[in-house]
Write a protein that holds these residues in place. Structure first.
Motif, PDB file in Angstrom:
ATOM      1  N   HIS A  75     -18.097  -0.542  61.874  1.00 33.68           N
ATOM      2  CA  HIS A  75     -17.158   0.162  61.002  1.00 33.68           C
ATOM      3  C   HIS A  75     -15.779  -0.455  61.215  1.00 33.68           C
ATOM      4  O   HIS A  75     -15.279  -0.464  62.328  1.00 33.68           O
ATOM      5  N   LEU A  76     -15.188  -0.993  60.154  1.00 36.15           N
ATOM      6  CA  LEU A  76     -13.895  -1.643  60.275  1.00 36.15           C
ATOM      7  C   LEU A  76     -13.146  -1.612  58.960  1.00 36.15           C
ATOM      8  O   LEU A  76     -13.690  -1.243  57.937  1.00 36.15           O
ATOM      9  N   GLY A  77     -11.883  -1.995  58.974  1.00 36.86           N
ATOM     10  CA  GLY A  77     -11.091  -2.056  57.753  1.00 36.86           C
ATOM     11  C   GLY A  77      -9.606  -2.123  58.020  1.00 36.86           C
ATOM     12  O   GLY A  77      -9.167  -1.975  59.146  1.00 36.86           O
ATOM     13  N   ALA A  78      -8.841  -2.366  56.984  1.00 35.59           N
ATOM     14  CA  ALA A  78      -7.393  -2.479  57.099  1.00 35.59           C
ATOM     15  C   ALA A  78      -6.738  -1.187  56.625  1.00 35.59           C
ATOM     16  O   ALA A  78      -7.211  -0.558  55.679  1.00 35.59           O
ATOM     17  N   GLY A  79      -5.673  -0.800  57.281  1.00 37.96           N
ATOM     18  CA  GLY A  79      -4.958   0.412  56.884  1.00 37.96           C
ATOM     19  C   GLY A  79      -5.877   1.614  56.898  1.00 37.96           C
ATOM     20  O   GLY A  79      -6.520   1.911  57.880  1.00 37.96           O
ATOM     21  N   ASN A  80      -5.966   2.313  55.788  1.00 34.82           N
ATOM     22  CA  ASN A  80      -6.839   3.476  55.680  1.00 34.82           C
ATOM     23  C   ASN A  80      -8.214   3.134  55.139  1.00 34.82           C
ATOM     24  O   ASN A  80      -9.038   4.018  54.935  1.00 34.82           O
ATOM     25  N   GLN A  81      -8.462   1.870  54.888  1.00 33.40           N
ATOM     26  CA  GLN A  81      -9.743   1.429  54.336  1.00 33.40           C
ATOM     27  C   GLN A  81     -10.739   1.192  55.464  1.00 33.40           C
ATOM     28  O   GLN A  81     -10.557   0.332  56.303  1.00 33.40           O
ATOM     29  N   ILE A  82     -11.786   1.994  55.491  1.00 32.76           N
ATOM     30  CA  ILE A  82     -12.829   1.848  56.498  1.00 32.76           C
ATOM     31  C   ILE A  82     -14.139   1.627  55.762  1.00 32.76           C
ATOM     32  O   ILE A  82     -14.422   2.283  54.771  1.00 32.76           O
ATOM     33  N   ALA A  83     -14.924   0.692  56.254  1.00 39.75           N
ATOM     34  CA  ALA A  83     -16.203   0.377  55.613  1.00 39.75           C
ATOM     35  C   ALA A  83     -17.261   0.156  56.680  1.00 39.75           C
ATOM     36  O   ALA A  83     -16.956  -0.301  57.780  1.00 39.75           O
ATOM     37  N   THR A  84     -18.482   0.490  56.350  1.00 40.35           N
ATOM     38  CA  THR A  84     -19.610   0.159  57.214  1.00 40.35           C
ATOM     39  C   THR A  84     -20.125  -1.198  56.770  1.00 40.35           C
ATOM     40  O   THR A  84     -20.462  -1.392  55.604  1.00 40.35           O
ATOM     41  N   ILE A  85     -20.158  -2.136  57.707  1.00 36.68           N
ATOM     42  CA  ILE A  85     -20.534  -3.511  57.414  1.00 36.68           C
ATOM     43  C   ILE A  85     -21.840  -3.844  58.125  1.00 36.68           C
ATOM     44  O   ILE A  85     -21.994  -3.572  59.314  1.00 36.68           O
ATOM     45  N   ASP A  86     -22.776  -4.416  57.390  1.00 37.95           N
ATOM     46  CA  ASP A  86     -23.982  -4.982  57.991  1.00 37.95           C
ATOM     47  C   ASP A  86     -23.553  -6.334  58.549  1.00 37.95           C
ATOM     48  O   ASP A  86     -23.348  -7.289  57.806  1.00 37.95           O
ATOM     49  N   PHE A  87     -23.362  -6.404  59.840  1.00 37.78           N
ATOM     50  CA  PHE A  87     -22.710  -7.524  60.504  1.00 37.78           C
ATOM     51  C   PHE A  87     -23.737  -8.396  61.199  1.00 37.78           C
ATOM     52  O   PHE A  87     -24.670  -7.899  61.812  1.00 37.78           O
ATOM     53  N   SER A  88     -23.554  -9.705  61.100  1.00 34.16           N
ATOM     54  CA  SER A  88     -24.444 -10.608  61.837  1.00 34.16           C
ATOM     55  C   SER A  88     -23.662 -11.794  62.373  1.00 34.16           C
ATOM     56  O   SER A  88     -22.634 -12.183  61.829  1.00 34.16           O
ATOM     57  N   ILE A  89     -24.166 -12.317  63.473  1.00 34.59           N
ATOM     58  CA  ILE A  89     -23.663 -13.558  64.058  1.00 34.59           C
ATOM     59  C   ILE A  89     -24.870 -14.485  64.096  1.00 34.59           C
ATOM     60  O   ILE A  89     -25.889 -14.178  64.712  1.00 34.59           O
ATOM     61  N   ARG A  90     -24.729 -15.596  63.420  1.00 33.86           N
ATOM     62  CA  ARG A  90     -25.844 -16.541  63.303  1.00 33.86           C
ATOM     63  C   ARG A  90     -25.388 -17.889  63.861  1.00 33.86           C
ATOM     64  O   ARG A  90     -24.438 -18.470  63.361  1.00 33.86           O
ATOM     65  N   PRO A  91     -26.071 -18.388  64.878  1.00 32.56           N
ATOM     66  CA  PRO A  91     -25.674 -19.684  65.436  1.00 32.56           C
ATOM     67  C   PRO A  91     -26.041 -20.829  64.493  1.00 32.56           C
ATOM     68  O   PRO A  91     -27.061 -20.778  63.806  1.00 32.56           O
ATOM     69  N   LEU A  92     -25.171 -21.834  64.438  1.00 36.26           N
ATOM     70  CA  LEU A  92     -25.501 -23.068  63.735  1.00 36.26           C
ATOM     71  C   LEU A  92     -26.316 -23.916  64.691  1.00 36.26           C
ATOM     72  O   LEU A  92     -25.938 -24.083  65.847  1.00 36.26           O
ATOM     73  N   LYS A  93     -27.419 -24.449  64.211  1.00 32.15           N
ATOM     74  CA  LYS A  93     -28.306 -25.226  65.084  1.00 32.15           C
ATOM     75  C   LYS A  93     -28.174 -26.714  64.790  1.00 32.15           C
ATOM     76  O   LYS A  93     -27.971 -27.113  63.643  1.00 32.15           O
ATOM     77  N   ASN A  94     -28.321 -27.535  65.828  1.00 36.95           N
ATOM     78  CA  ASN A  94     -28.325 -28.973  65.628  1.00 36.95           C
ATOM     79  C   ASN A  94     -29.745 -29.446  65.317  1.00 36.95           C
ATOM     80  O   ASN A  94     -30.673 -28.632  65.228  1.00 36.95           O
ATOM     81  N   GLU A  95     -29.914 -30.751  65.164  1.00 42.94           N
ATOM     82  CA  GLU A  95     -31.223 -31.286  64.779  1.00 42.94           C
ATOM     83  C   GLU A  95     -32.296 -31.080  65.848  1.00 42.94           C
ATOM     84  O   GLU A  95     -33.484 -31.223  65.578  1.00 42.94           O
ATOM     85  N   PHE A  96     -31.909 -30.719  67.049  1.00 48.47           N
ATOM     86  CA  PHE A  96     -32.874 -30.444  68.109  1.00 48.47           C
ATOM     87  C   PHE A  96     -33.087 -28.957  68.328  1.00 48.47           C
ATOM     88  O   PHE A  96     -33.614 -28.532  69.337  1.00 48.47           O
ATOM     89  N   SER A  97     -32.642 -28.131  67.375  1.00 47.64           N
ATOM     90  CA  SER A  97     -32.754 -26.678  67.405  1.00 47.64           C
ATOM     91  C   SER A  97     -31.899 -26.015  68.478  1.00 47.64           C
ATOM     92  O   SER A  97     -32.103 -24.869  68.813  1.00 47.64           O
ATOM     93  N   GLY A  98     -30.929 -26.748  69.008  1.00 49.04           N
ATOM     94  CA  GLY A  98     -29.977 -26.154  69.930  1.00 49.04           C
ATOM     95  C   GLY A  98     -28.773 -25.655  69.171  1.00 49.04           C
ATOM     96  O   GLY A  98     -28.556 -26.020  68.015  1.00 49.04           O
ATOM     97  N   VAL A  99     -27.971 -24.811  69.802  1.00 43.79           N
ATOM     98  CA  VAL A  99     -26.762 -24.309  69.141  1.00 43.79           C
ATOM     99  C   VAL A  99     -25.788 -25.472  68.999  1.00 43.79           C
ATOM    100  O   VAL A  99     -25.549 -26.219  69.942  1.00 43.79           O
ATOM    101  N   LYS A 100     -25.237 -25.637  67.808  1.00 43.93           N
ATOM    102  CA  LYS A 100     -24.333 -26.756  67.523  1.00 43.93           C
ATOM    103  C   LYS A 100     -22.964 -26.475  68.140  1.00 43.93           C
ATOM    104  O   LYS A 100     -22.388 -25.430  67.932  1.00 43.93           O
ATOM    105  N   MET A 101     -22.475 -27.428  68.882  1.00 42.03           N
ATOM    106  CA  MET A 101     -21.148 -27.348  69.457  1.00 42.03           C
ATOM    107  C   MET A 101     -20.172 -27.964  68.455  1.00 42.03           C
ATOM    108  O   MET A 101     -20.409 -29.057  67.967  1.00 42.03           O
ATOM    109  N   LEU A 102     -19.094 -27.250  68.133  1.00 44.39           N
ATOM    110  CA  LEU A 102     -18.093 -27.761  67.208  1.00 44.39           C
ATOM    111  C   LEU A 102     -16.872 -28.237  67.964  1.00 44.39           C
ATOM    112  O   LEU A 102     -16.439 -27.595  68.915  1.00 44.39           O
ATOM    113  N   ASP A 103     -16.321 -29.368  67.540  1.00 42.63           N
ATOM    114  CA  ASP A 103     -15.102 -29.887  68.176  1.00 42.63           C
ATOM    115  C   ASP A 103     -13.890 -29.357  67.475  1.00 42.63           C
ATOM    116  O   ASP A 103     -13.860 -29.139  66.325  1.00 42.63           O
TER     117      ASP A 103
END
Length: 103
Positions: A75-103
């Motif tokens: 549940h988050l929002g700006a000012g008086n605006q509050i919303a329920t968000i279906d939230f996800s964190i999805r890792p980016l994978k490299n060609e070897f199926s590992g998590v991609k490290m970004l520079d």
């Protein structure tokens, strides 16, 4: 690419530092890109609504950094605006199926 989405979308480092956020997410939070870039995701304005939500982000980001797809509602929002968000964190994978490290 990110700004063509109606979804709130961003890109984090493996440590959870914000690299990018789309305009939809910025507008929802009443933010500018410079308000969030280089900051820990859990310390950005979107998450100030609840300490428990902020606290749940740290382990979620750590689990995503290990390659796990994380999904839950928040549940988050700006000012008086509050919303329920279906939230996800999805890792980016490299060609070897590992998590991609970004520079």
């Amino acid at each position: 690419m990110l700004d063509n989405s109606f979804q709130l979308t961003g890109l984090l480092t493996i440590e959870g530092i914000v690299l990018e956020a789309n305009q939809t997410a910025l507008t929802f939070g009443g933010l500018q890109l410079e308000d969030v870039v280089t900051r820990p995701f859990g310390e950005t304005y979107w998450w100030k609504i609840s300490q428990s939500t902020q606290d749940s982000l740290r382990p979620a980001i750590a689990r995503a950094a290990q390659g796990e797809f994380i999904r839950y509602e928040v549940h988050l929002g700006a000012g008086n605006q509050i919303a329920t968000i279906d939230f996800s964190i999805r890792p980016l994978k490299n060609e070897f199926s590992g998590v991609k490290m970004l520079d």
